[in-house]
Design a protein around this motif. Structure first.
Motif, PDB file in Angstrom:
ATOM      1  N   GLY A 230     -14.898  17.987 -41.258  1.00 16.89           N
ATOM      2  CA  GLY A 230     -13.502  18.132 -41.655  1.00 16.89           C
ATOM      3  C   GLY A 230     -13.003  19.481 -41.185  1.00 16.89           C
ATOM      4  N   CYS A 231     -11.791  19.830 -41.542  1.00 17.13           N
ATOM      5  CA  CYS A 231     -11.145  21.058 -41.066  1.00 17.13           C
ATOM      6  C   CYS A 231     -11.156  22.116 -42.163  1.00 17.13           C
ATOM      7  CB  CYS A 231      -9.709  20.770 -40.636  1.00 17.13           C
ATOM      8  SG  CYS A 231      -9.576  19.520 -39.331  1.00 17.13           S
ATOM      9  N   LEU A 234      -7.990  23.438 -43.850  1.00 17.63           N
ATOM     10  CA  LEU A 234      -7.379  22.658 -44.930  1.00 17.63           C
ATOM     11  C   LEU A 234      -8.202  22.735 -46.206  1.00 17.63           C
ATOM     12  CD1 LEU A 234      -6.179  19.433 -43.067  1.00 17.63           C
ATOM     13  CD2 LEU A 234      -4.970  21.591 -43.416  1.00 17.63           C
ATOM     14  N   ASN A 240     -17.236  21.749 -43.359  1.00 15.96           N
ATOM     15  CA  ASN A 240     -16.035  21.684 -42.527  1.00 15.96           C
ATOM     16  C   ASN A 240     -16.046  22.791 -41.479  1.00 15.96           C
ATOM     17  OD1 ASN A 240     -15.246  19.528 -44.074  1.00 15.96           O
ATOM     18  ND2 ASN A 240     -13.784  20.691 -45.308  1.00 15.96           N
ATOM     19  N   ILE A 258     -13.679  13.332 -37.379  1.00 18.20           N
ATOM     20  CA  ILE A 258     -13.308  13.573 -38.779  1.00 18.20           C
ATOM     21  C   ILE A 258     -13.978  12.524 -39.661  1.00 18.20           C
ATOM     22  CG2 ILE A 258     -11.404  13.666 -40.436  1.00 18.20           C
ATOM     23  CD1 ILE A 258     -11.533  16.029 -38.450  1.00 18.20           C
ATOM     24  N   LEU A 264     -12.975  16.490 -47.792  1.00 20.59           N
ATOM     25  CA  LEU A 264     -11.620  16.497 -47.241  1.00 20.59           C
ATOM     26  C   LEU A 264     -10.591  17.017 -48.236  1.00 20.59           C
ATOM     27  CD1 LEU A 264     -11.517  13.070 -45.327  1.00 20.59           C
ATOM     28  CD2 LEU A 264     -12.005  15.350 -44.406  1.00 20.59           C
ATOM     29  N   ARG A 265     -10.987  17.233 -49.482  1.00 23.56           N
ATOM     30  CA  ARG A 265     -10.054  17.759 -50.471  1.00 23.56           C
ATOM     31  C   ARG A 265     -10.805  18.705 -51.406  1.00 23.56           C
ATOM     32  NH1 ARG A 265      -6.821  13.984 -52.487  1.00 23.56           N
ATOM     33  NH2 ARG A 265      -6.373  15.067 -54.425  1.00 23.56           N
ATOM     34  N   ASP A 274      -5.671  12.203 -47.074  1.00 25.65           N
ATOM     35  CA  ASP A 274      -6.511  13.345 -46.692  1.00 25.65           C
ATOM     36  C   ASP A 274      -7.103  13.140 -45.299  1.00 25.65           C
ATOM     37  OD1 ASP A 274      -6.213  14.674 -49.212  1.00 25.65           O
ATOM     38  OD2 ASP A 274      -7.735  13.350 -50.064  1.00 25.65           O
ATOM     39  N   HIS A 278      -6.405  15.662 -42.015  1.00 23.91           N
ATOM     40  CA  HIS A 278      -7.439  16.335 -41.231  1.00 23.91           C
ATOM     41  C   HIS A 278      -7.398  15.893 -39.775  1.00 23.91           C
ATOM     42  CE1 HIS A 278      -9.929  18.596 -44.241  1.00 23.91           C
ATOM     43  NE2 HIS A 278      -9.185  17.865 -45.059  1.00 23.91           N
ATOM     44  N   HIS A 281      -4.432  17.761 -38.252  1.00 28.13           N
ATOM     45  CA  HIS A 281      -4.726  19.184 -38.032  1.00 28.13           C
ATOM     46  C   HIS A 281      -5.645  19.351 -36.827  1.00 28.13           C
ATOM     47  CE1 HIS A 281      -5.277  23.429 -39.026  1.00 28.13           C
ATOM     48  NE2 HIS A 281      -6.543  23.246 -38.657  1.00 28.13           N
ATOM     49  N   ALA A 282      -6.666  18.521 -36.732  1.00 29.59           N
ATOM     50  CA  ALA A 282      -7.578  18.615 -35.590  1.00 29.59           C
ATOM     51  C   ALA A 282      -6.846  18.381 -34.279  1.00 29.59           C
ATOM     52  CB  ALA A 282      -8.723  17.618 -35.759  1.00 29.59           C
TER      53      ALA A 282
END
Length: 380
Positions: A230-231, A234, A240, A258, A264-265, A274, A278, A281-282
């Protein structure tokens, strides 16, 4: 040792039997029910960068059952990377991996109309053309190689095509994401990457420490994957990846997948929103040519039974005891996204992206086109 891979293998199948035929109905009742279908899906190349196929009996070496096979057909996936071999364990890792590979050879023989081993670009194309599920053998830890680089050659001949450098902890190659020192890539890790490049195997940096990832990307002469993550911009979690890591992967021509995981949260069960956040954003950081999806889920849907809850709780506790549990793993937060809890989740993701204005061309890349390009480039 109870790791997430064994947990998913054990639960996915016997839950799939109870869920078969009902998962789609449950999904249609979700808040995202208005975005279920993406018209170009049948022509796309959906590839899951990290997934599992479970067995109804809960046994990791049991034959795939009709319920699981039905989910494979329903998924519309053309390829997925399945984990072979153990994680965070060196003892008997080589032998265990060979047994896993032998298991899949038996499954290929049982289901030649549906399952196809993927070794190169031509196999990916064949899976798409013949509407089969291509199976890519993937390590989630370089432990099966141990300290013997010649084993890279052995596993290459046996069909392994992607090697994840580390799991959460430190190994001979480098530091995983749970090592507080984040000491980076070892000298052996550099030699291992050279060998992987020479043998045209994909390097995967999921679970790696941040310094390890950046050093490995710089060391590799070929594009790399972060198959499931994930990112961090975020949600700050060790699992992540930072924007710096994402940019480095993209800069080298690689792809970031992802996942559909709790990380993710900040808290609670991850949602489809969510996942989309992600992914978007990626794309902003990497560009649309360098993002994919690696669910880190079982392909079959999960039914939230008391048995599942108990097994999940026991697995989280055991992972904590062994020191491999990552922040964000909770006993009451489960390893699936409710709105995407069905075999055809990739089409749902595509439909949600389309509803947000993403073009069909971009969606096709994110679903698997980008993975297919990099896999073909590295494997030949």
């Amino acid at each position: 040792m109870i790791d997430r891979r064994r947990f998913l293998l054990a639960t996915a199948g016997w839950l799939a039997a109870a869920c078969a035929g009902r998962a789609r109905a449950g999904a249609d009742a979700s808040p995202a029910a208005g975005a279920s279908v993406w018209a170009p899906y049948s022509q796309a190349m959906p590839i899951d960068g990290c997934a599992f196929l479970g067995n109804d009996g809960g046994e990791a070496d049991a034959p795939l059952t009709p319920a699981v096979i039905a989910d494979v057909r329903d998924s519309g996936l053309r390829a997925l990377q399945v984990t072979v071999g153990p994680v965070a364990r060196y003892e008997n890792a080589y032998e265990s991996t060979v047994r896993d590979l032998a298991y899949w050879e038996r499954e290929f023989a049982r289901h030649p109309d549906l399952l196809l081993p993927v070794r190169n670009a031509a196999d990916l194309q064949r899976a798409h053309r013949e509407r089969k599920l291509g199976i890519v053998f993937q390590f989630q830890d370089s432990a099966p190689i141990g300290e013997k680089l010649e084993r890279v050659d052995d596993f290459q001949r046996l069909g392994v095509r992607t090697v994840q450098l580390t799991y959460n902890l430190r190994n001979l190659a480098g530091d995983g994401c749970m090592e507080p020192g984040d000491a980076g890539l070892s000298r052996f890790g550099q030699q291992l990457i050279e060998r992987l490049n020479e043998r045209r195997l994909l390097l995967d940096l999921a679970h790696s420490g941040r310094r390890t990832a950046l050093e490995a990307i710089a060391a590799s002469k070929a594009p790399v994957l972060i198959s499931h993550t994930g990112c961090a911009a975020l949600v700050e979690r060790p699992r992540n990846k930072t924007d710096a890591e994402l940019r480095a992967v993209a800069g080298g021509g690689g792809v970031v997948g992802i996942y559909l995981m709790p990380f993710l949260r900040e808290q609670g069960q991850a949602t489809a929103a969510d996942v989309i956040a992600h992914l978007e954003h990626a794309v902003r950081v990497c560009g649309e040519d360098h993002v994919g999806i690696g669910t880190d889920n079982a392909l079959s849907p999960v039914r939230l039974t008391e048995a599942y809850k108990r097994m999940h709780r026991d697995t989280v506790r055991e992972r904590r005891r062994l020191g491999v549990s990552a922040p964000g793993e909770h006993e009451d937060v489960y390893l699936f996204v409710p709105e995407l809890n069905h075999a055809r989740r990739f089409e749902r993701i595509a439909a949600l992206l389309a509803r947000r204005g993403h073009s069909d061309a971009r969606i096709g890349k994110l679903l698997g086109g980008n993975f297919a390009r990099v896999m073909s480039e590295v494997w030949g």
